[in-house]
Design an enzyme around this catalytic site. Sequence first.
Site, PDB file in Angstrom:
ATOM      1  N   TYR A  83      -2.669  -6.367  -4.107  1.00 44.92           N
ATOM      2  CA  TYR A  83      -3.187  -5.445  -3.086  1.00 44.92           C
ATOM      3  C   TYR A  83      -3.783  -4.211  -3.773  1.00 44.92           C
ATOM      4  O   TYR A  83      -3.186  -3.671  -4.715  1.00 44.92           O
ATOM      5  CB  TYR A  83      -2.022  -5.055  -2.158  1.00 44.92           C
ATOM      6  CG  TYR A  83      -2.392  -4.024  -1.134  1.00 44.92           C
ATOM      7  CD1 TYR A  83      -3.243  -4.334  -0.082  1.00 44.92           C
ATOM      8  CD2 TYR A  83      -1.902  -2.718  -1.219  1.00 44.92           C
ATOM      9  CE1 TYR A  83      -3.596  -3.374   0.853  1.00 44.92           C
ATOM     10  CE2 TYR A  83      -2.240  -1.759  -0.280  1.00 44.92           C
ATOM     11  CZ  TYR A  83      -3.095  -2.098   0.748  1.00 44.92           C
ATOM     12  OH  TYR A  83      -3.441  -1.153   1.677  1.00 44.92           O
TER      13      TYR A  83
ATOM     14  N   LYS B 202       1.657  -4.804   8.999  1.00 42.79           N
ATOM     15  CA  LYS B 202       0.886  -6.030   9.195  1.00 42.79           C
ATOM     16  C   LYS B 202       1.599  -6.977  10.177  1.00 42.79           C
ATOM     17  O   LYS B 202       1.797  -6.610  11.308  1.00 42.79           O
ATOM     18  CB  LYS B 202       0.618  -6.675   7.830  1.00 42.79           C
ATOM     19  CG  LYS B 202       0.228  -5.674   6.730  1.00 42.79           C
ATOM     20  CD  LYS B 202      -1.124  -5.000   6.956  1.00 42.79           C
ATOM     21  CE  LYS B 202      -1.391  -3.832   6.018  1.00 42.79           C
ATOM     22  NZ  LYS B 202      -1.272  -4.093   4.598  1.00 42.79           N
TER      23      LYS B 202
ATOM     24  N   ASP C 141       6.073  -9.369  -2.821  1.00 45.12           N
ATOM     25  CA  ASP C 141       5.428  -8.722  -1.671  1.00 45.12           C
ATOM     26  C   ASP C 141       5.124  -9.852  -0.682  1.00 45.12           C
ATOM     27  O   ASP C 141       4.249 -10.679  -0.925  1.00 45.12           O
ATOM     28  CB  ASP C 141       4.151  -8.005  -2.119  1.00 45.12           C
ATOM     29  CG  ASP C 141       3.505  -7.211  -0.988  1.00 45.12           C
ATOM     30  OD1 ASP C 141       3.643  -7.631   0.180  1.00 45.12           O
ATOM     31  OD2 ASP C 141       2.859  -6.191  -1.271  1.00 45.12           O
TER      32      ASP C 141
ATOM     33  N   ARG D 237      17.210  11.581   7.664  1.00 47.61           N
ATOM     34  CA  ARG D 237      16.593  11.027   6.447  1.00 47.61           C
ATOM     35  C   ARG D 237      17.506   9.969   5.845  1.00 47.61           C
ATOM     36  O   ARG D 237      17.062   8.934   5.368  1.00 47.61           O
ATOM     37  CB  ARG D 237      16.298  12.125   5.410  1.00 47.61           C
ATOM     38  CG  ARG D 237      15.962  11.530   4.051  1.00 47.61           C
ATOM     39  CD  ARG D 237      15.284  12.466   3.049  1.00 47.61           C
ATOM     40  NE  ARG D 237      15.714  13.834   3.084  1.00 47.61           N
ATOM     41  CZ  ARG D 237      16.868  14.296   2.552  1.00 47.61           C
ATOM     42  NH1 ARG D 237      17.688  13.482   1.931  1.00 47.61           N
ATOM     43  NH2 ARG D 237      17.167  15.566   2.639  1.00 47.61           N
TER      44      ARG D 237
HETATM   45  C1  LIG Z   1      -1.100  -3.284   3.422  1.00 44.12           C
HETATM   46  C2  LIG Z   1      -0.393  -3.797   2.242  1.00 44.12           C
HETATM   47  C3  LIG Z   1       0.419  -2.959   1.460  1.00 44.12           C
HETATM   48  C4  LIG Z   1       0.546  -1.467   1.723  1.00 44.12           C
HETATM   49  O1  LIG Z   1       1.125  -1.196   2.955  1.00 44.12           O
HETATM   50  P1  LIG Z   1       0.836   0.132   3.838  1.00 44.12           P
HETATM   51  O2  LIG Z   1       1.706  -0.079   5.011  1.00 44.12           O
HETATM   52  O3  LIG Z   1      -0.615   0.142   4.147  1.00 44.12           O
HETATM   53  O4  LIG Z   1       1.237   1.303   3.006  1.00 44.12           O
HETATM   54  C5  LIG Z   1       1.087  -3.529   0.397  1.00 44.12           C
HETATM   55  N1  LIG Z   1       0.968  -4.834   0.097  1.00 44.12           N
HETATM   56  C6  LIG Z   1       0.174  -5.663   0.822  1.00 44.12           C
HETATM   57  C7  LIG Z   1       0.084  -7.100   0.452  1.00 44.12           C
HETATM   58  C8  LIG Z   1      -0.526  -5.171   1.922  1.00 44.12           C
HETATM   59  O5  LIG Z   1      -1.312  -5.996   2.620  1.00 44.12           O
END
Ligand SMILES: *Cc1c(COP(=O)(O)O)cnc(C)c1O
Length: 401
Positions: A102, A199, A174, A50
Amino acid sequence: MSHDLHLETQIACAGVSSDTAHNSVSPPLYLSANYYWNDPCEKPQYDYARSGNPNRAQLEEALASLEGAAKGVITASGMAAVDLVFNLVNPGELVLAPHDCYGGTHRLLTARAKRGHFDVAWVDQSDPVALKAAFARAPKLVLIETPSNPLLRITDIRAVVALARACGAVTVADNTFLSPALQRPLELGCDIVVHSTTKFINGHSDVVGGAVLAREAKLGEELAWWANCTGVTGAPFDSFMTLRGLRTLFPRIERQQATASEVVEALVKDPRVEKIFFPGLASHPGHEIARAQQKGFGSMFSVEFAAGIDVLELLRGLKIFTIAESLGGFESLVCVPAAMTHASMTPQARDIAGISDRLVRFSIGLEHGQDLARDLLQALDHASVAGDKLAYFPKQATSCV
Ligand SMILES: *Cc1c(COP(=O)(O)O)cnc(C)c1O
């Protein structure tokens, strides 16, 4: 890793030939939960998974060098990464967030604010007047999401950083929609970058993961402390897979964004298309800012189709695009944000954010652009209906704590 090497070289080399046990070229996978001590007085580099793991450390280092960060933390998901930074905010303090962020982030902030963990102010960050008014409330932390999801609004990162510095607020970007291949927010002055590595970073739609990267080591250490304390660190196998995906980030994203431009080009003059939200179009309100702060326009775009198009029929008629949430993978995806990615927002919140029931979001993958454009045009042929069929979606938001 030497930082005077190009970023492409740094990720191609990350962890390669680092195995001293058996000379494996590709980094080995360490699944062990714990690590033995040679002596009770000699704490090994890793003791418990962890807190630390070699695969996570390799990914962390690769992402930190890509973003220009001093220290990174790999988390179990993008949401865990987003939530991790809110440990920096105390009750009574204010988080400034984009009104069209998001959907999961919107839900998280709403739920935490409801419990009194901190206050939230929503603002259209592409509107300088609204932004200035919001900063008058002296936020502690400012979340930036540019391009925004799903409308691809562009926020001037340098301008937000200047306002945040003037009131001592921490800025968090982000960077999921572009990845460090196309935008490096820490270079533009942000303190922290967060990613859903699910992503573009992994890019193969087979891992859920996240990352937090801090420009200053001290802030990075504080976030790493919280990640270990709350147990949100990512699994070793996920880090191994994500580093593997990351190696092809540059060629993937270059191809994907070129194809996105090609598909947008094919749609832009079609009378059945009412509006295209793509920062690469000169008519996009954020085009010039995007040009100034991004290395490319990315591979995401959204479309509002004309009234005579039944968007559900359009989605059903697509043969190459897959109807799914998520983005940034090798496969082209399509979704209706109001019914899918942004269903947890109330209809009112979606209205304020400008997300109509007719908006369709596309993520362009690695297929050939001509095939994708042809697929869209044939689906449009089959989705034209007489009259206007609106109100497809339940008007209730799905439950939120
Ligand atoms: C998908 C996404 C998230 C969340 O990520 P997860 O891996 O699905 O928990 C946060 N911010 C943006 C811009 C995203 O596209």
